[in-house]
Design a protein around this motif. Structure first.
Motif, short mmCIF file in Angstrom:
data_model
loop_
_atom_site.label_atom_id
_atom_site.label_comp_id
_atom_site.label_asym_id
_atom_site.label_seq_id
_atom_site.Cartn_x
_atom_site.Cartn_y
_atom_site.Cartn_z
N GLU A 1 0.81 -1.22 0.00
CA GLU A 1 0.00 0.00 0.00
C GLU A 1 0.84 1.27 0.00
OE1 GLU A 1 -3.21 -0.30 -0.47
OE2 GLU A 1 -2.94 -2.47 -0.43
N THR A 2 2.15 1.15 -0.14
CA THR A 2 3.00 2.33 -0.16
C THR A 2 3.01 2.96 -1.55
OG1 THR A 2 4.95 0.99 -0.66
CG2 THR A 2 4.45 1.40 1.67
N ASP A 3 3.48 4.19 -1.63
CA ASP A 3 3.50 4.92 -2.90
C ASP A 3 4.38 4.22 -3.92
OD1 ASP A 3 1.83 7.02 -2.03
OD2 ASP A 3 3.54 8.00 -1.04
N SER A 4 3.96 4.23 -5.16
CA SER A 4 4.73 3.65 -6.26
C SER A 4 4.75 4.62 -7.43
CB SER A 4 4.15 2.30 -6.69
OG SER A 4 2.84 2.45 -7.18
N LEU A 5 5.72 4.43 -8.31
CA LEU A 5 5.84 5.29 -9.49
C LEU A 5 6.35 4.50 -10.69
CD1 LEU A 5 5.92 7.86 -11.12
CD2 LEU A 5 8.03 8.53 -9.93
N PHE A 6 7.59 4.06 -10.63
CA PHE A 6 8.19 3.39 -11.79
C PHE A 6 7.71 1.94 -11.88
CE2 PHE A 6 11.35 6.57 -10.33
CZ PHE A 6 11.19 7.45 -11.39
N ARG A 7 7.56 1.48 -13.11
CA ARG A 7 7.10 0.12 -13.35
C ARG A 7 8.20 -0.67 -14.05
NH1 ARG A 7 2.49 -2.55 -12.70
NH2 ARG A 7 2.01 -4.33 -14.02
N MET A 8 8.61 -1.77 -13.41
CA MET A 8 9.64 -2.62 -13.97
C MET A 8 9.04 -3.62 -14.95
SD MET A 8 12.39 -1.58 -12.36
CE MET A 8 11.60 0.01 -12.70
N GLN A 9 9.78 -3.91 -16.01
CA GLN A 9 9.33 -4.85 -17.03
C GLN A 9 10.04 -6.19 -16.87
OE1 GLN A 9 6.79 -3.89 -19.14
NE2 GLN A 9 6.86 -2.07 -17.82
N GLU A 10 9.42 -7.24 -17.36
CA GLU A 10 10.01 -8.56 -17.30
C GLU A 10 11.40 -8.56 -17.94
OE1 GLU A 10 8.94 -13.19 -18.60
OE2 GLU A 10 7.59 -11.53 -19.12
N LYS A 11 12.36 -9.19 -17.27
CA LYS A 11 13.75 -9.33 -17.69
C LYS A 11 14.59 -8.07 -17.47
CE LYS A 11 12.86 -13.02 -21.04
NZ LYS A 11 13.04 -13.50 -22.43
N ASP A 12 14.02 -7.04 -16.83
CA ASP A 12 14.85 -5.88 -16.46
C ASP A 12 15.93 -6.33 -15.47
OD1 ASP A 12 13.48 -4.13 -18.03
OD2 ASP A 12 12.43 -3.10 -16.41
N LYS A 13 17.12 -5.78 -15.63
CA LYS A 13 18.23 -6.12 -14.75
C LYS A 13 18.19 -5.24 -13.50
CE LYS A 13 20.43 -9.07 -17.51
NZ LYS A 13 20.77 -10.47 -17.15
N LEU A 14 18.55 -5.83 -12.36
CA LEU A 14 18.51 -5.12 -11.09
C LEU A 14 19.74 -5.43 -10.26
CD1 LEU A 14 14.86 -6.05 -10.03
CD2 LEU A 14 15.57 -3.87 -11.02
#
Length: 366
Positions: free
Chosen positions: A121-134
């Motif tokens: 329930e916390t604030d979110s903004l950026f959306r990660m896509q499948e296979k993005d490197k982290l």
């Protein structure tokens, strides 16, 4: 007369009042459409993408009239955008952790939102896509939200209070330098298939290359014939554990059989990230290679006399008590511990037996 002239000059300059600074919102949805009006029937003006900055023209009920950097204007649902304060908070989080060392690398298993703090329930903004490197920076564990209609299992009075279901979150840094929190089960540690097949039902928490060996007879899976020698740390498929891993394994390469083999294993431990990879000499060794810098690794385990750590109820972060530092050196296919002569192993804490669970399938989470 002079006073009148000054007043007249000030009055004449009233139309030079500073223009109010522009206000912005940022697209938090994966993709959104700008409409020419807020009505049941409207026309599409433009399509905006996650993270796009939009200048606010005016605000309506549940909608915002905005302008893109290209000058296109339209209305967008306020549920599809994040405020400037949220964007600034993400920028501050990225600045605070831009120099943090990664404890492991990972890939996104499915589309998932990056949160400002751990918690659904916390604030979110950026959306990660499948296979993005982290890059993984820190783990937090918090009580999982109770779904409507789900009854929490009870235990017998003698067994103590019921167990609260937990879920893990990771503070991550993406390829663009952005930082935020992702639900643990939506990411996978970046490890080759040649290692995951040896995981024996456990989750790989970190996989690190110690060195490489050349094997001209290696199969097609290793086209450059420079085979990486891996150190892996593993844990059960369970959230809320008071440790990061309970097993360490080194996979060496058998050049005669052209396959990986277990060269070292330390299990039934309560280990904590980070794992440090380096090269080291053996100041206490007498072999010809003792003074030659060779691949080494160091990790921490909980001491037997330390109290069992618990996650912070607010941040979810776990701070262990006294830990024991363990350093090893890779000598060919042998792994030897670096310790002064005559030193004795300290008693270590051991995790409680865990119920074996199959690897959970990734589910979509917004």
């Amino acid at each position: 007369m002079v006073a009148f002239a000054i007043c007249a000059a000030l009055a004449g300059c009233s139309h030079f009042h500073a223009k109010p600074s522009a206000q912005y919102v940022y697209v938090s949805a994966k993709q959104a459409t700008l409409r020419d009006r807020v009505a049941a029937v409207s026309n599409r003006v433009a399509t905006v993408q996650n993270g796009d900055r939009l200048e606010v023209i005016e605000r309506g009920r549940h909608y915002v009239h905005v302008k893109t950097d290209a000058g296109q204007q339209g209305w967008i649902s306020e549920k599809a955008v994040a405020t400037q304060d949220i964007y600034d908070a993400f920028q501050s989080l990225a600045d605070d952790h831009k120099k943090d060392s990664a404890v492991a690398t990972a890939v996104v298993s499915d589309e998932v939102n990056m949160h400002l703090k751990p918690g659904r329930e916390t604030d979110s903004l950026f959306r990660m896509q499948e296979k993005d490197k982290l890059q993984l920076l820190a783990r937090a564990t918090l009580p999982a939200p109770v779904r409507p209609g789900v009854i929490t299992p009870k235990t017998a009075p003698a067994a103590g209070p019921p167990t609260v279901p937990m879920e893990d979150w990771w503070l991550v840094r993406d390829q663009h330098g952005r930082a935020g929190w992702l639900l643990s089960r939506m990411i996978s540690v970046d490890a080759p298939d040649s290692l995951t097949r040896y995981a024996e039902g456990q989750r790989i928490v970190g996989a690190y290359v110690l060195t490489r060996v050349y094997d001209p007879g290696a199969g097609d899976d290793e086209p450059d014939k420079n085979i990486p020698i891996y150190l892996t740390v593993l844990s059960p498929y369970k959230s809320g554990l008071p440790f990061d891993f309970d097993q360490v394994r080194v996979f060496t390469w058998n050049s005669k059989l052209h396959r990986y083999e277990t060269g070292f294993r330390d299990k039934n431990i309560e280990g904590y990230l980070p794992v440090k990879i380096a090269t080291a000499k053996d100041p206490y060794g007498k072999s010809p290679t003792a003074q030659t810098p060779l691949p080494s690794f160091t990790y921490r385990v909980l001491a037997a006399d330390a109290a069992a750590p618990a996650p912070d109820p607010t941040t979810g972060l776990i701070t262990p008590g006294r830990t024991i530092l363990k350093t090893y050196r890779l000598e060919g296919n042998l792994v030897r511990r670096l310790a002064p002569p005559g030193s004795k192993d300290e008693p270590e804490a051991h995790p409680a037996p865990q119920e074996k669970k199959a690897k959970p399938a990734a589910k979509k989470h917004r």
